[in-house]
Design a protein around this motif. Structure first.
Motif, mmCIF file in Angstrom:
data_model
loop_
_atom_site.group_PDB
_atom_site.id
_atom_site.type_symbol
_atom_site.label_atom_id
_atom_site.label_comp_id
_atom_site.label_asym_id
_atom_site.label_seq_id
_atom_site.Cartn_x
_atom_site.Cartn_y
_atom_site.Cartn_z
ATOM 1 N N GLU A 1 46.396 36.918 55.172
ATOM 2 C CA GLU A 1 45.321 36.024 54.752
ATOM 3 C C GLU A 1 44.539 36.830 53.710
ATOM 4 O OE1 GLU A 1 41.290 33.961 56.489
ATOM 5 O OE2 GLU A 1 43.020 34.138 57.845
ATOM 6 N N PRO A 2 44.910 36.694 52.425
ATOM 7 C CA PRO A 2 44.497 37.691 51.444
ATOM 8 C C PRO A 2 43.126 37.485 50.823
ATOM 9 C CG PRO A 2 45.983 36.123 50.430
ATOM 10 C CD PRO A 2 45.859 35.724 51.876
ATOM 11 N N GLY A 3 42.512 36.311 51.006
ATOM 12 C CA GLY A 3 41.213 36.090 50.393
ATOM 13 C C GLY A 3 41.326 35.813 48.910
ATOM 14 N N ALA A 4 40.250 36.072 48.183
ATOM 15 C CA ALA A 4 40.195 35.729 46.766
ATOM 16 C C ALA A 4 41.139 36.584 45.932
ATOM 17 C CB ALA A 4 38.755 35.866 46.261
ATOM 18 N N ASP A 5 41.237 37.862 46.240
ATOM 19 C CA ASP A 5 42.081 38.761 45.450
ATOM 20 C C ASP A 5 43.464 38.825 46.082
ATOM 21 O OD1 ASP A 5 43.010 40.543 43.621
ATOM 22 O OD2 ASP A 5 41.671 42.194 44.192
ATOM 23 N N TYR A 6 44.155 37.684 46.039
ATOM 24 C CA TYR A 6 45.447 37.603 46.707
ATOM 25 C C TYR A 6 46.510 38.444 46.006
ATOM 26 C CZ TYR A 6 45.728 33.930 43.145
ATOM 27 O OH TYR A 6 45.675 33.222 41.962
ATOM 28 N N ARG A 7 46.376 38.657 44.709
ATOM 29 C CA ARG A 7 47.381 39.447 44.007
ATOM 30 C C ARG A 7 47.382 40.902 44.491
ATOM 31 N NH1 ARG A 7 50.315 39.065 39.293
ATOM 32 N NH2 ARG A 7 49.278 37.128 38.689
ATOM 33 N N ALA A 8 46.189 41.497 44.624
ATOM 34 C CA ALA A 8 46.121 42.894 45.068
ATOM 35 C C ALA A 8 46.673 43.043 46.482
ATOM 36 C CB ALA A 8 44.676 43.387 45.011
ATOM 37 N N ALA A 9 46.316 42.114 47.385
ATOM 38 C CA ALA A 9 46.807 42.189 48.760
ATOM 39 C C ALA A 9 48.315 41.977 48.813
ATOM 40 C CB ALA A 9 46.090 41.156 49.626
ATOM 41 N N ALA A 10 48.820 41.012 48.038
ATOM 42 C CA ALA A 10 50.259 40.754 48.025
ATOM 43 C C ALA A 10 51.022 41.953 47.486
ATOM 44 C CB ALA A 10 50.549 39.510 47.187
ATOM 45 N N THR B 1 44.104 26.841 41.209
ATOM 46 C CA THR B 1 45.270 26.489 42.014
ATOM 47 C C THR B 1 46.555 26.670 41.219
ATOM 48 O OG1 THR B 1 43.939 24.901 43.265
ATOM 49 C CG2 THR B 1 46.329 24.651 43.367
ATOM 50 N N ALA B 2 46.537 26.256 39.961
ATOM 51 C CA ALA B 2 47.718 26.408 39.113
ATOM 52 C C ALA B 2 48.039 27.879 38.878
ATOM 53 C CB ALA B 2 47.496 25.682 37.785
ATOM 54 N N ALA B 3 47.014 28.691 38.662
ATOM 55 C CA ALA B 3 47.235 30.123 38.456
ATOM 56 C C ALA B 3 47.830 30.766 39.702
ATOM 57 C CB ALA B 3 45.923 30.796 38.074
ATOM 58 N N ALA B 4 47.339 30.378 40.874
ATOM 59 C CA ALA B 4 47.886 30.910 42.125
ATOM 60 C C ALA B 4 49.345 30.513 42.288
ATOM 61 C CB ALA B 4 47.059 30.412 43.303
#
Length: 649
Positions: A164-173, A218-221
């Motif tokens: 559940e990565p929150g706003a900075d999903y790229r760093a967590a992923a 949403t599109a960027a995600a």
């Protein structure tokens, strides 16, 4: 004797039901009317359906009846005859074998900010029955830089990790994928989920506030998720989270409709980002709240699968690819901070409903989760709840045990219809992103919350340990707060503000605690018990229970009017409540009310239905089943003016 199961006559002998009169709904109604009349309920025996007095309304606009028979089943869109497990519309489950072979996935949540502590808790869970990890990262959990440390002892090829990565999903992923890579796990063998969910974040926080920015986010995600998809074919990317809607006090159908709209939005975004429809649908996992209403939970999960099968059918997916992967988590809204050990019962019922309803993965929240970060004991109880249901109650050994129940099938159909209606409303408003940013979803959910809140205030929806059977002397566990606090989500005009069902009554308990800390005693009401014990016990108990639900302690004494007034003077209380039977009230209530006022009572209450004659004699308020208990308790706190600490409704 070996008899046919149908009860029909066979060569072995007569039918088991031979000689008994046929059971009919009309005869059952006659019996219901008779029982209700004996219990004091005013029933019109000539009415078509006297059992309607036993029915209850749902927050989704349909009624739950006391009896369901074969003709109450539904063969429409919700079930199409219910079908078979593992086949479209998947009402009866996503897999033909159900969870018989392995049980469902026991998933434990980890949201502490300290990677070292998370590492210890993760290892304890995996060594004691947990089969996958739900790791909260970013601003509300472990920092992205600490993910590798938290997972140090995890065999990542065996235990899936769901972020559940929150706003900075790229760093967590990236941190999670690096941890997989460092263990030399092939990209094609990586399982679990990155949990990217910008729409869920919009629902909880209200940001971004305009539809165009939210759609762009949403599109960027989706483009980011599509980039990960190419390298990791077995990795799920997106979480369709229904919990923000129930956490805000919404209804089951609203959660269903919202998740369908969110799922459609993600399908659109992922296909526009380059994934084909089949791959996009396979990368989604749906998360639903499971409540202590076990039948509603079962029916909701069944309805969700049927609804998604219909959505993906219209999108063009073949039947075998329309299944929904479900993660059920015990609802945060039902958890209490007062008497938190009762939460063990709530979560057990919720887990039962989730497992019976066919969830692929289940998370049981620790009983102290509403207080802060759970301790080791609470985490142990949470995981063992699932282990006991699987290993000792053998709950997973039957495929779709609720299937064929007339009640469950009807409830599934009703939830399907109500959820589909809300889904259509959201799509007509431009989709879920537009409906969230315009405030439409917040308004609709708040309408349900206000009705729910009113029912709780009147104790029509009782909360054990809080609005019913409170214990003012209970020691309350203290837990450290998670990052940002227990209720950490910021709010805006369009955000779905989190609520807990118990919050209004618990705020009154907080006022009482503040009074105790400031003055050495709690607010107090004297129970003036008139007449013999047999006459006043029932209403004395009722009144004490109601008052203590607001943190108001009681002092009780009584007998005749003179003794009662003398005991009141000695109690030091400023408010008195008359308690007795209607017969005793008719003889003594008016005189007792006047005598108590003369003895200094600032207010006199009466436990019983409102009566104008008693009001004229000096009774200021009435305590009775169905009264607005919360408003009454707020008024009493304000009248006693023990402390300025807030908590009003």
């Amino acid at each position: 004797m070996n008899m046919p199961e149908s009860g029909a006559a066979g060569p072995e002998g007569p039918a088991l039901g031979a000689g008994f009169p046929a059971a009919t709904r009309e005869r059952w109604r006659e019996l219901v009317a008779g029982v209700l009349a004996k219990s004091g309920v005013d029933v019109d025996r000539s009415a078509h359906a006297p059992e309607e007095s036993l029915a209850s309304a749902t927050y989704d606009g349909f009624t739950i009846g006391p009896l369901y028979v074969e003709e109450d089943e539904d063969d429409g869109a919700a079930g199409r005859g219910a079908g078979f497990p593992g086949l479209a519309p998947f009402t009866r489950g996503r897999r033909p074998e159900g969870a018989v072979g392995t049980g469902w996935d026991i998933r434990q949540q980890h949201l502490g900010p300290d990677p070292a502590a998370a590492r210890k808790a993760v290892l304890a869970d995996l060594e004691n029955g947990v089969t996958s990890l739900w790791l909260v990262a970013g601003e509300h959990g472990v920092p992205a830089s600490g993910i590798a440390e938290a997972l140090t002892d995890v065999h990542l090829d065996l235990a899936p990790v769901i972020l559940e990565p929150g706003a900075d999903y790229r760093a967590a992923a990236d941190a999670l994928l690096t941890a997989w890579s460092d263990r030399d796990i092939p990209d094609t063998a990586v399982t679990g989920s990155l949990g990217i969910d910008p729409i869920g974040r919009i629902a909880r926080t209200g940001t971004p506030a305009d539809s165009a920015s939210a759609a762009a986010e949403t599109a960027a995600a989706a483009r980011t998720a599509a980039g990960y998809a190419a390298r990791h074919p077995a990795l799920r990317l997106i979480t369709v989270d229904g919990t923000p809607y129930t956490d805000a006090g919404g209804s089951d159908a609203q959660e269903l409709g919202a998740t369908m709209a969110v799922g459609v939005a993600y399908l659109r975004a992922l296909t526009e980002a380059g994934l084909d429809l089949q791959d996009a649908a396979a990368r989604l996992e749906f998360r639903y709240s499971a409540t202590a209403d076990q039948f509603a939970t079962i029916a909701k999960l069944r309805a969700a699968r049927a609804m998604w099968a219909r959505v993906t059918e219209v999108c063009g997916l073949p039947a075998e690819q329309r299944g929904m992967r479900q993660h059920a988590v015990t609802a945060a809204a039902m958890m209490t901070r007062r008497d938190p050990y009762v939460n063990m019962l709530r979560t057990t019922l919720a887990c039962f409903g989730a497992g019976t309803g066919g969830a692929d993965a289940v998370t049981v929240r620790p009983f102290d989760s509403a207080l802060g970060l759970p301790d080791d004991f609470a985490r142990r109880i949470a995981r063992n709840t699932q282990s006991l249901l699987l290993e000792e109650a053998h709950l997973a050994r039957v495929i779709d045990p609720a299937g064929g129940s007339f009640f469950v099938e009807r409830l599934t159909a009703d939830l399907y219809a109500a959820g589909w209606s809300f889904f259509q409303e959201l799509e007509a408003a431009g989709g879920i992103v537009a409906a969230l940013t315009s405030g439409l979803v917040a308004r609709r959910v708040d309408e349900v919350w206000q009705r729910r809140r009113d029912n709780i205030a009147h104790r029509r929806d009782p909360i054990t340990g809080v609005s019913e059977f409170p214990d003012l002397t209970e020691p309350r566990p203290v837990r450290p707060a998670p990052p940002g606090g227990v209720d950490a989500e910021p709010t805006s005009a369009t955000a779905l503000t989190r609520h807990r069902y118990a919050e209004d009554f618990e705020a009154l308990r907080d006022r009482s605690d503040a009074c105790l800390a400031a003055t050495g005693r709690r607010p107090r009401v004297f129970l003036a018990a008139l007449g013999p014990v047999a006459a006043h016990t029932a209403r004395s108990t009722f009144a004490a229970n109601l008052l203590q639900a607001g943190g108001i302690e009681v002092a009780a004494d009584g007998g005749d009017v003179a003794d009662t007034v003398a005991a009141f003077r000695e109690s030091g209380a400023r408010i008195a409540c008359l308690c007795s039977s209607d017969k005793v009230y008719a003889e003594l209530a008016e005189g007792a009310a006047a005598a108590l006022k003369e003895a200094g009572a600032e207010r006199v209450l009466l436990a019983g239905k409102p009566d104008e004659s008693y009001a004229a004699a000096g009774v200021d308020a009435f305590l009775f089943a169905g009264c607005d208990a919360h408003s009454l308790l707020v008024d009493l706190h304000d009248a006693l003016a023990c402390t300025e600490v807030g908590g009003g409704r």
